[in-house]
Design a protein around this motif. Structure first.
Motif, mmCIF file in Angstrom:
data_model
loop_
_atom_site.group_PDB
_atom_site.id
_atom_site.type_symbol
_atom_site.label_atom_id
_atom_site.label_comp_id
_atom_site.label_asym_id
_atom_site.label_seq_id
_atom_site.Cartn_x
_atom_site.Cartn_y
_atom_site.Cartn_z
ATOM 1 N N ALA A 29 -12.645 0.276 -26.518
ATOM 2 C CA ALA A 29 -12.931 1.672 -26.161
ATOM 3 C C ALA A 29 -13.207 1.792 -24.663
ATOM 4 C CB ALA A 29 -14.117 2.193 -26.974
ATOM 5 N N GLN A 30 -13.950 0.811 -24.116
ATOM 6 C CA GLN A 30 -14.210 0.823 -22.675
ATOM 7 C C GLN A 30 -12.899 0.744 -21.893
ATOM 8 O OE1 GLN A 30 -16.849 1.319 -20.977
ATOM 9 N NE2 GLN A 30 -18.676 0.623 -22.039
ATOM 10 N N ALA A 31 -12.003 -0.124 -22.353
ATOM 11 C CA ALA A 31 -10.754 -0.351 -21.613
ATOM 12 C C ALA A 31 -9.757 0.783 -21.795
ATOM 13 C CB ALA A 31 -10.124 -1.675 -22.064
ATOM 14 N N GLY A 32 -9.751 1.401 -22.974
ATOM 15 C CA GLY A 32 -8.732 2.413 -23.277
ATOM 16 C C GLY A 32 -9.062 3.801 -22.780
ATOM 17 N N ALA A 33 -10.303 4.033 -22.398
ATOM 18 C CA ALA A 33 -10.734 5.379 -22.015
ATOM 19 C C ALA A 33 -10.395 5.705 -20.567
ATOM 20 C CB ALA A 33 -12.242 5.509 -22.227
ATOM 21 N N ASP A 34 -10.209 6.997 -20.318
ATOM 22 C CA ASP A 34 -10.141 7.496 -18.940
ATOM 23 C C ASP A 34 -11.535 7.889 -18.463
ATOM 24 O OD1 ASP A 34 -7.202 7.442 -18.713
ATOM 25 O OD2 ASP A 34 -7.311 8.983 -20.283
ATOM 26 N N TYR A 35 -12.341 8.390 -19.393
ATOM 27 C CA TYR A 35 -13.725 8.771 -19.103
ATOM 28 C C TYR A 35 -14.636 8.205 -20.182
ATOM 29 C CZ TYR A 35 -12.014 12.313 -15.785
ATOM 30 O OH TYR A 35 -11.430 12.947 -14.729
ATOM 31 N N PHE A 36 -15.883 7.955 -19.801
ATOM 32 C CA PHE A 36 -16.838 7.403 -20.762
ATOM 33 C C PHE A 36 -18.079 8.293 -20.811
ATOM 34 C CE2 PHE A 36 -19.161 4.301 -23.137
ATOM 35 C CZ PHE A 36 -18.155 3.650 -23.835
ATOM 36 N N LEU A 37 -18.411 8.786 -21.989
ATOM 37 C CA LEU A 37 -19.477 9.778 -22.142
ATOM 38 C C LEU A 37 -20.852 9.117 -22.265
ATOM 39 C CD1 LEU A 37 -17.646 12.057 -24.745
ATOM 40 C CD2 LEU A 37 -18.189 12.688 -22.379
ATOM 41 N N MET A 38 -21.791 9.546 -21.408
ATOM 42 C CA MET A 38 -23.188 9.102 -21.489
ATOM 43 C C MET A 38 -24.119 10.278 -21.158
ATOM 44 S SD MET A 38 -23.432 5.152 -20.327
ATOM 45 C CE MET A 38 -25.004 4.975 -21.131
ATOM 46 N N PRO A 39 -24.252 11.215 -22.107
ATOM 47 C CA PRO A 39 -25.057 12.414 -21.844
ATOM 48 C C PRO A 39 -26.526 12.241 -22.238
ATOM 49 C CG PRO A 39 -23.903 12.658 -23.931
ATOM 50 C CD PRO A 39 -23.556 11.276 -23.414
ATOM 51 N N SER A 40 -27.099 11.074 -21.967
ATOM 52 C CA SER A 40 -28.419 10.708 -22.497
ATOM 53 C C SER A 40 -29.518 11.702 -22.111
ATOM 54 C CB SER A 40 -28.815 9.320 -22.000
ATOM 55 O OG SER A 40 -27.838 8.365 -22.351
ATOM 56 N N ILE A 41 -30.457 11.900 -23.039
ATOM 57 C CA ILE A 41 -31.670 12.674 -22.745
ATOM 58 C C ILE A 41 -32.561 11.840 -21.826
ATOM 59 C CG2 ILE A 41 -33.714 13.788 -23.743
ATOM 60 C CD1 ILE A 41 -31.014 15.184 -24.344
ATOM 61 N N PHE A 42 -32.735 10.557 -22.151
ATOM 62 C CA PHE A 42 -33.352 9.628 -21.213
ATOM 63 C C PHE A 42 -32.632 8.296 -21.330
ATOM 64 C CE2 PHE A 42 -35.801 8.829 -25.061
ATOM 65 C CZ PHE A 42 -36.047 7.460 -25.049
ATOM 66 N N GLU A 43 -32.626 7.528 -20.258
ATOM 67 C CA GLU A 43 -31.897 6.255 -20.242
ATOM 68 C C GLU A 43 -32.618 5.319 -19.280
ATOM 69 O OE1 GLU A 43 -29.858 3.914 -21.970
ATOM 70 O OE2 GLU A 43 -28.858 5.850 -22.296
ATOM 71 N N PRO A 44 -33.484 4.419 -19.802
ATOM 72 C CA PRO A 44 -34.271 3.557 -18.920
ATOM 73 C C PRO A 44 -33.416 2.828 -17.886
ATOM 74 C CG PRO A 44 -35.076 3.388 -21.169
ATOM 75 C CD PRO A 44 -33.834 4.238 -21.220
ATOM 76 N N CYS A 45 -32.358 2.186 -18.337
ATOM 77 C CA CYS A 45 -31.421 1.557 -17.406
ATOM 78 C C CYS A 45 -30.006 1.903 -17.809
ATOM 79 C CB CYS A 45 -31.610 0.037 -17.377
ATOM 80 S SG CYS A 45 -30.354 -0.789 -16.369
ATOM 81 N N GLY A 46 -29.628 1.477 -19.016
ATOM 82 C CA GLY A 46 -28.254 1.665 -19.463
ATOM 83 C C GLY A 46 -27.382 0.540 -18.952
ATOM 84 N N LEU A 47 -26.665 -0.102 -19.856
ATOM 85 C CA LEU A 47 -25.678 -1.107 -19.464
ATOM 86 C C LEU A 47 -24.271 -0.562 -19.669
ATOM 87 C CD1 LEU A 47 -27.266 -4.342 -20.986
ATOM 88 C CD2 LEU A 47 -27.006 -3.805 -18.563
ATOM 89 N N THR A 48 -24.126 0.362 -20.628
ATOM 90 C CA THR A 48 -22.790 0.831 -20.999
ATOM 91 C C THR A 48 -22.058 1.449 -19.815
ATOM 92 O OG1 THR A 48 -23.754 1.309 -23.154
ATOM 93 C CG2 THR A 48 -21.553 2.125 -22.774
#
Length: 485
Positions: free
Chosen positions: A368-387
């Motif tokens: 999914a990471q490789a096939g996408a043009d955009y990657f959605l991360m609409p988090s309310i909070f995100e301490p760090c995030g690796l994705t």
């Protein structure tokens, strides 16, 4: 410098989230910089299967008031740094580390308070005299408290200082002291600020109040913790300890996330040759039964289905976006039933636009990471995030909310910052803000491919290295050893 690293999970042994990644990689990076580091975690069944063959465990007895606990210390084989597991079967011989699949274990407070005390006793038996005890999240947050209270007269810890890392402040470990049979051994030292309500003792509050230094896993998250909006109802405690609070961004393991060598991909690719990425997009479309159209922008997401990850914004935004936009969406993950149901209904309504996989697949998360043009991360909070670090490396531009670690890693294109942008961002936690951002991303992809490509190249060149993060941890340790009393 000798560091004892306490964690409830370590990648390669047992993993449920990002804490396990840090607990594996950070000690290895510290060791590379000549820090004498040992790791301790509970001996879950998965961990026990990896003990050093033929090596007899050390058996210890812990006396806590009238309670006697006989437990074992095992050394785990095949690790780059020394890893020890604390084995007390009544607490840790369970299929899952924290819950039965639906509910947290009722005795979690008892289990992790015991683990923390046992780990501190075990390091005395092993003669691992730590300069720094580094705790992680609520599970081991009592270590700073125990060192300064129960063990205050123990000469072994006279020079020991404590650090507490917060990977997710929403999980705090709040338990009735009456549920911990040996609580009387430490309850005499507790104070009002450590309780959520009558007798409900909060492990994380306790750790924050007693640690010599506290770090959050990004600079922005450290700042957010001191605010009512971002402090998970603990902002007043973080305000009290503001001078001891720092933010150190997690690094990323680019060995596992490397577009040129990823074994999960149908074709490998690089920033200078993106032809393989086009094949990965086609492969992802095939796997999720979407029409194989190379010209439609494809938005992907791999996530736990929880409120934290922004599904309260995403579900209504997606309903409008799928109805009005010429684009595709692919989501992989699992979690809360209500979110699963809402996404399933949308996937049925828009089968040519929206591909959904409910479950976890390591291979599919890479694809999914490789096939996408955009990657959605609409988090309310995100301490760090690796994705978002993975998606940047994979040339899938993050569409991220400006919060926590996302704010520190994704620079949103605003029309005037082409020389620095590496993604698309929005600020307000509103469905409309996400919807219009996805529409703008679609327009950018369709109408300005040369600008999209420039941002994509910069994204793929962006790196967040553990070498830098580990150096910042060592600076924090040195600061604590120099200045705390």
């Amino acid at each position: 410098m000798r560091v004892l690293f306490l964690a409830s999970e370590v990648d390669g042994l047992i993993k449920t989230g990002g804490l396990a990644d840090v607990a594996k990689v950070l000690p290895i990076e510290l060791q590379k910089r000549d820090i004498d580091v040992s790791v301790m975690l509970p001996c879950y069944p998965q961990v026990k299967a990896l003990v050093v063959p033929g090596e007899a465990p050390i058996e210890l007895t812990m006396h806590l008031g009238s309670q006697h606990y006989i437990y074992r210390i095992y050394k785990i084989s095949g690790q780059e740094v020394p890893v020890y597991a604390i084995d007390y079967e009544p607490y840790f011989n369970r299929d899952r580390p924290y819950d039965d699949g639906n509910h947290g274990y009722a005795d979690n407070g008892e289990r992790f308070a015991f683990f923390t005390l046992a780990a501190l006793q075990a390091c005395q038996m092993l003669n691992l005299k730590p300069n720094i005890v580094h705790s992680n999240d609520w599970h081991t947050a009592l270590a700073p408290f125990f060192i300064k209270t129960v063990l205050a007269d123990n000469s072994f810890f006279a020079e020991t200082r404590s650090v507490l890392s917060i990977h997710n402040g929403a999980y705090q470990g709040s338990y009735d002291l009456n549920s911990i049979p040996f609580a009387h051994t430490f309850s005499q030292y507790t104070e009002e600020g450590m309780y959520d309500s009558y007798n409900m003792f909060n492990f994380l509050k306790c750790g924050v109040l007693y640690a010599d230094a506290i770090n959050a896993v990004s600079k922005s998250y450290a700042e957010e913790l001191t605010t009512p909006l971002g402090g998970h109802y603990m902002s007043h405690i973080f305000q009290r300890r503001k001078d001891a609070l720092v933010g150190i961004l997690n690094g990323c393991d680019y060995g596992e996330w490397d577009t040129e060598n990823d074994p999960h991909l149908i074709a490998n690719y690089s920033a200078t040759d993106l032809s393989g990425k086009a094949k990965c997009k086609q492969d992802l479309q095939q796997q999720l039964n979407l029409p194989e159209d190379p010209n439609l922008p494809l938005f992907a997401m791999v996530s736990r289905f929880t409120d934290q990850k922004g599904f309260s914004l995403l579900v209504p935004a997606l309903a409008d976006f799928l109805a009005s936009s010429d684009a595709q969406v692919a989501i992989v993950g699992s979690g809360e039933t209500a979110i699963c149901d809402a996404l399933t209904a949308l996937a049925k309504r828009y089968p040519n636009r929206f591909g959904l996989f409910i479950g976890y697949s390591d291979a599919l998360s890479h694809q999914a990471q490789a096939g996408a043009d955009y990657f959605l991360m609409p988090s309310i909070f995100e301490p760090c995030g690796l994705t978002q670090m993975f998606s940047l490396a994979y040339g899938s531009l993050p569409v991220a909310r400006e919060v926590g670690g996302l704010k520190d890693t994704v620079i949103g294109y605003n029309g005037n910052n082409l020389e620095s942008a590496n993604g698309i961002t929005f600020l307000n936690p509103e469905p409309d803000a996400l919807y219009y951002t996805m529409r703008a991303a679609t327009d950018l992809y369709n109408e300005s491919p040369e600008i999209y490509l420039q941002i994509q190249q910069r994204a793929m060149a962006t790196r967040f290295l553990w070498e830098k993060s580990s150096a910042e941890y060592i600076d924090m340790y040195n600061d604590v050893l120099t200045h705390s009393h």
